[in-house]
Design a protein around this motif. Structure first.
Motif, PDB file in Angstrom:
ATOM      1  N   LEU A 283       0.834  -1.198   0.000  1.00  0.00           N
ATOM      2  CA  LEU A 283       0.000   0.000   0.000  1.00  0.00           C
ATOM      3  C   LEU A 283       0.868   1.247   0.000  1.00  0.00           C
ATOM      4  O   LEU A 283       1.942   1.265   0.608  1.00  0.00           O
ATOM      5  N   GLU A 284       0.390   2.290  -0.660  1.00  0.00           N
ATOM      6  CA  GLU A 284       1.104   3.558  -0.611  1.00  0.00           C
ATOM      7  C   GLU A 284       1.048   4.123   0.802  1.00  0.00           C
ATOM      8  O   GLU A 284       0.132   3.820   1.574  1.00  0.00           O
ATOM      9  N   GLU A 285       2.025   4.932   1.144  1.00  0.00           N
ATOM     10  CA  GLU A 285       2.052   5.527   2.475  1.00  0.00           C
ATOM     11  C   GLU A 285       0.991   6.615   2.592  1.00  0.00           C
ATOM     12  O   GLU A 285       0.842   7.451   1.707  1.00  0.00           O
ATOM     13  N   ARG A 286       0.246   6.564   3.669  1.00  0.00           N
ATOM     14  CA  ARG A 286      -0.748   7.589   3.962  1.00  0.00           C
ATOM     15  C   ARG A 286      -0.764   7.870   5.455  1.00  0.00           C
ATOM     16  O   ARG A 286      -0.317   7.042   6.260  1.00  0.00           O
ATOM     17  N   ARG A 287      -1.302   8.988   5.818  1.00  0.00           N
ATOM     18  CA  ARG A 287      -1.439   9.336   7.223  1.00  0.00           C
ATOM     19  C   ARG A 287      -2.573   8.541   7.868  1.00  0.00           C
ATOM     20  O   ARG A 287      -3.406   7.941   7.193  1.00  0.00           O
ATOM     21  N   VAL A 288      -2.588   8.568   9.193  1.00  0.00           N
ATOM     22  CA  VAL A 288      -3.732   8.062   9.943  1.00  0.00           C
ATOM     23  C   VAL A 288      -4.380   9.262  10.631  1.00  0.00           C
ATOM     24  O   VAL A 288      -3.700  10.251  10.942  1.00  0.00           O
ATOM     25  N   PRO A 289      -5.687   9.235  10.860  1.00  0.00           N
ATOM     26  CA  PRO A 289      -6.353  10.386  11.477  1.00  0.00           C
ATOM     27  C   PRO A 289      -5.778  10.789  12.827  1.00  0.00           C
ATOM     28  O   PRO A 289      -5.818  11.966  13.194  1.00  0.00           O
ATOM     29  N   ALA A 290      -5.229   9.824  13.567  1.00  0.00           N
ATOM     30  CA  ALA A 290      -4.669  10.153  14.870  1.00  0.00           C
ATOM     31  C   ALA A 290      -3.461  11.083  14.775  1.00  0.00           C
ATOM     32  O   ALA A 290      -3.061  11.692  15.772  1.00  0.00           O
ATOM     33  N   SER A 291      -2.892  11.224  13.571  1.00  0.00           N
ATOM     34  CA  SER A 291      -1.727  12.099  13.405  1.00  0.00           C
ATOM     35  C   SER A 291      -2.108  13.561  13.205  1.00  0.00           C
ATOM     36  O   SER A 291      -1.245  14.435  13.197  1.00  0.00           O
ATOM     37  N   VAL A 292      -3.397  13.839  13.031  1.00  0.00           N
ATOM     38  CA  VAL A 292      -3.839  15.219  12.795  1.00  0.00           C
ATOM     39  C   VAL A 292      -3.631  16.048  14.060  1.00  0.00           C
ATOM     40  O   VAL A 292      -4.004  15.650  15.165  1.00  0.00           O
ATOM     41  N   THR A 293      -3.043  17.224  13.901  1.00  0.00           N
ATOM     42  CA  THR A 293      -2.732  18.088  15.043  1.00  0.00           C
ATOM     43  C   THR A 293      -3.844  19.103  15.286  1.00  0.00           C
ATOM     44  O   THR A 293      -4.658  19.397  14.403  1.00  0.00           O
ATOM     45  N   ASP A 294      -3.830  19.676  16.506  1.00  0.00           N
ATOM     46  CA  ASP A 294      -4.786  20.732  16.836  1.00  0.00           C
ATOM     47  C   ASP A 294      -4.611  21.930  15.909  1.00  0.00           C
ATOM     48  O   ASP A 294      -5.593  22.574  15.527  1.00  0.00           O
ATOM     49  N   ALA A 295      -3.364  22.226  15.558  1.00  0.00           N
ATOM     50  CA  ALA A 295      -3.103  23.377  14.683  1.00  0.00           C
ATOM     51  C   ALA A 295      -3.720  23.161  13.299  1.00  0.00           C
ATOM     52  O   ALA A 295      -4.267  24.098  12.697  1.00  0.00           O
ATOM     53  N   GLU A 296      -3.651  21.928  12.785  1.00  0.00           N
ATOM     54  CA  GLU A 296      -4.252  21.637  11.483  1.00  0.00           C
ATOM     55  C   GLU A 296      -5.768  21.776  11.540  1.00  0.00           C
ATOM     56  O   GLU A 296      -6.400  22.320  10.615  1.00  0.00           O
ATOM     57  N   VAL A 297      -6.366  21.274  12.611  1.00  0.00           N
ATOM     58  CA  VAL A 297      -7.812  21.401  12.770  1.00  0.00           C
ATOM     59  C   VAL A 297      -8.204  22.869  12.883  1.00  0.00           C
ATOM     60  O   VAL A 297      -9.194  23.314  12.287  1.00  0.00           O
TER      61      VAL A 297
ATOM     62  N   GLU B 215      -6.729  25.447  11.611  1.00  0.00           N
ATOM     63  CA  GLU B 215      -6.640  26.114  10.308  1.00  0.00           C
ATOM     64  C   GLU B 215      -7.872  25.814   9.458  1.00  0.00           C
ATOM     65  O   GLU B 215      -8.443  26.722   8.828  1.00  0.00           O
ATOM     66  N   VAL B 216      -8.303  24.551   9.423  1.00  0.00           N
ATOM     67  CA  VAL B 216      -9.498  24.200   8.670  1.00  0.00           C
ATOM     68  C   VAL B 216     -10.726  24.881   9.271  1.00  0.00           C
ATOM     69  O   VAL B 216     -11.582  25.409   8.547  1.00  0.00           O
ATOM     70  N   ALA B 217     -10.805  24.904  10.600  1.00  0.00           N
ATOM     71  CA  ALA B 217     -11.964  25.501  11.267  1.00  0.00           C
ATOM     72  C   ALA B 217     -12.053  26.998  10.990  1.00  0.00           C
ATOM     73  O   ALA B 217     -13.145  27.531  10.741  1.00  0.00           O
ATOM     74  N   VAL B 218     -10.922  27.695  11.003  1.00  0.00           N
ATOM     75  CA  VAL B 218     -10.923  29.134  10.722  1.00  0.00           C
ATOM     76  C   VAL B 218     -11.352  29.386   9.278  1.00  0.00           C
ATOM     77  O   VAL B 218     -12.150  30.291   8.999  1.00  0.00           O
ATOM     78  N   ASP B 219     -10.808  28.613   8.356  1.00  0.00           N
ATOM     79  CA  ASP B 219     -11.221  28.744   6.957  1.00  0.00           C
ATOM     80  C   ASP B 219     -12.719  28.479   6.804  1.00  0.00           C
ATOM     81  O   ASP B 219     -13.411  29.161   6.036  1.00  0.00           O
ATOM     82  N   LEU B 220     -13.203  27.494   7.554  1.00  0.00           N
ATOM     83  CA  LEU B 220     -14.613  27.139   7.463  1.00  0.00           C
ATOM     84  C   LEU B 220     -15.493  28.268   7.989  1.00  0.00           C
ATOM     85  O   LEU B 220     -16.529  28.587   7.394  1.00  0.00           O
ATOM     86  N   VAL B 221     -15.089  28.905   9.080  1.00  0.00           N
ATOM     87  CA  VAL B 221     -15.854  30.041   9.605  1.00  0.00           C
ATOM     88  C   VAL B 221     -15.914  31.168   8.577  1.00  0.00           C
ATOM     89  O   VAL B 221     -16.966  31.795   8.368  1.00  0.00           O
ATOM     90  N   ALA B 222     -14.806  31.425   7.910  1.00  0.00           N
ATOM     91  CA  ALA B 222     -14.790  32.470   6.887  1.00  0.00           C
ATOM     92  C   ALA B 222     -15.768  32.147   5.755  1.00  0.00           C
ATOM     93  O   ALA B 222     -16.487  33.030   5.269  1.00  0.00           O
ATOM     94  N   VAL B 223     -15.793  30.887   5.328  1.00  0.00           N
ATOM     95  CA  VAL B 223     -16.726  30.476   4.279  1.00  0.00           C
ATOM     96  C   VAL B 223     -18.168  30.609   4.760  1.00  0.00           C
ATOM     97  O   VAL B 223     -19.043  31.104   4.039  1.00  0.00           O
ATOM     98  N   LEU B 224     -18.429  30.180   5.991  1.00  0.00           N
ATOM     99  CA  LEU B 224     -19.778  30.247   6.533  1.00  0.00           C
ATOM    100  C   LEU B 224     -20.258  31.684   6.703  1.00  0.00           C
ATOM    101  O   LEU B 224     -21.458  31.972   6.549  1.00  0.00           O
ATOM    102  N   MET B 225     -19.348  32.599   7.018  1.00  0.00           N
ATOM    103  CA  MET B 225     -19.724  34.013   7.099  1.00  0.00           C
ATOM    104  C   MET B 225     -20.241  34.508   5.749  1.00  0.00           C
ATOM    105  O   MET B 225     -21.232  35.240   5.661  1.00  0.00           O
TER     106      MET B 225
END
Length: 361
Positions: A303-317, A319-329
């Motif tokens: 299998l090709e190398e991929r991340r696992v969800p447990a590797s996701v950091t608070d900082a990454e979340v 960034e997505v959450a801030v972008d999402l708030v901007a879109v929702l506004m």
């Protein structure tokens, strides 16, 4: 009365939405070829599955939901041709429930159609779908046991092909069970062409332009949705999950971001491999009608190398959450402007403006 009935039971995340979109948008073309798709809308088959599976919420559902199953049966009993019922949640039915469903159908000849794919991709996709339905379980903890409940959709109960076939074989003989194996390298319409072949349909008779793939989120986007689900209050009804979580938030705002693809934990990958091997042996030893290559059910050893969800950091979340708030506004502003234009165009508002005294008066 129909002379035979095909029941398509999934598995979940095996192009079921794609196939059902084609079927429901081509009902007239199906009827011209003798295929009866009963019900007023696609959700009737979902609601019928809840009755069949004795869903704990079915007794308190609106009358339209509670009467879906008897309405489908009545239409099949009153119409000539070949009947077709399709919903992936039927895959969770117990042996007893499967037998009761088949016995209730108004035809002595019942066929089962089971769409199937290799379990690793299926497992990851089903976890994402559970998040779109409001779940909060991390992938590392997902489906660690096989549920005994027919209400458990996002579980190995519906994802393990061998287990589903074992339960449903108690109701339909294996020679009338058609297992359609998805080919991961084939064009998108390949699964439709082969599905139509099982039904005896001319696949070219249906318009596929309204069909669409059920796209996936990236690993950070999926983890962000999982955490959002843990903070939401009141989004528990099926309509809320379907309209706001799955469509508005996940499919329309998080999926378009793309993002890194991912695997489950290493021991979960090995479990997928073993379940795949068990399914292939079960099919090879039986008299099922296999449509496709059994090798496509196996998980590749490399299998090709991929991340696992447990590797996701608070900082990454974050960034997505801030972008999402901007879109929702932006979404909120557009909705308010649209509502304001509708209000201004209303007859009552127009009449009030005419009655308002002018400044020069």
């Amino acid at each position: 009365m129909v002379d035979r009935i095909f029941v398509h039971i999934g598995l979940p995340k095996t192009a079921t939405s794609y196939l059902q979109t084609i079927l429901w948008s081509n009902r007239d073309a199906l009827r011209e070829q003798g295929i009866v798709l009963p019900g007023a809308e696609r959700r009737d088959h979902l609601w019928a599955s809840r009755t069949v599976r004795n869903d704990r919420h079915a007794a308190h559902a609106p009358e339209e939901h509670r009467t879906a199953w008897p309405r489908l049966l009545a239409e099949l009993a009153d119409t000539p041709g070949t009947g077709l019922i399709s919903h992936e949640f039927f895959a969770a039915a117990s042996r007893k429930q499967a037998r009761a469903m088949v016995e209730a159908l108004p035809s002595p000849e019942v066929h089962l159609v089971v769409t199937a794919r290799e379990p690793l991709g299926l497992f990851a996709a089903s976890w994402q779908e559970s998040l779109k339905n409001g779940e909060t379980t991390p992938l590392a903890d997902y489906a660690r046991e096989v549920s005994r409940s027919s209400n458990a959709i996002w579980n190995w109960r519906t994802l393990d092909l061998r287990l589903v076939l074992q339960r449903w074989s108690a109701a339909v003989p294996p020679e009338r069970i058609h297992v359609l194996v998805l080919d991961p390298g084939a064009p998108r319409d390949d699964v439709w062409n082969r599905f139509a072949g099982i039904l005896g349909l001319d696949p070219a008779s249906c318009d596929l332009s309204g069909s669409f793939p059920n796209s996936s989120m990236g690993v950070v986007e999926a983890e962000t949705l999982r955490r959002i689900n843990g903070r939401l209050e009141g989004f528990t009804k099926a309509l809320d999950k379907g309209v706001y979580l799955r469509t508005f938030l996940a499919d329309e705002r998080l999926v378009p971001r793309g993002g890194d693809r991912f695997w489950p934990e290493p021991d979960q990958i090995e479990e997928c491999r073993q379940r795949a091997r068990d399914a292939v042996v079960h099919l090879a030893d039986g008299s099922f009608d296999v449509v496709g290559d059994l090798a496509h059910l196996l998980v590749p050893e490399e299998l090709e190398e991929r991340r696992v969800p447990a590797s996701v950091t608070d900082a990454e979340v974050a960034e997505v959450a801030v972008d999402l708030v901007a879109v929702l506004m932006g979404d909120v502003r557009r909705l308010r402007r649209r509502q304001r234009r509708r209000d201004d165009a209303s007859p009552v508002r127009s009449a009030l403006r005419r009655l308002r005294p002018r400044a020069e008066d």
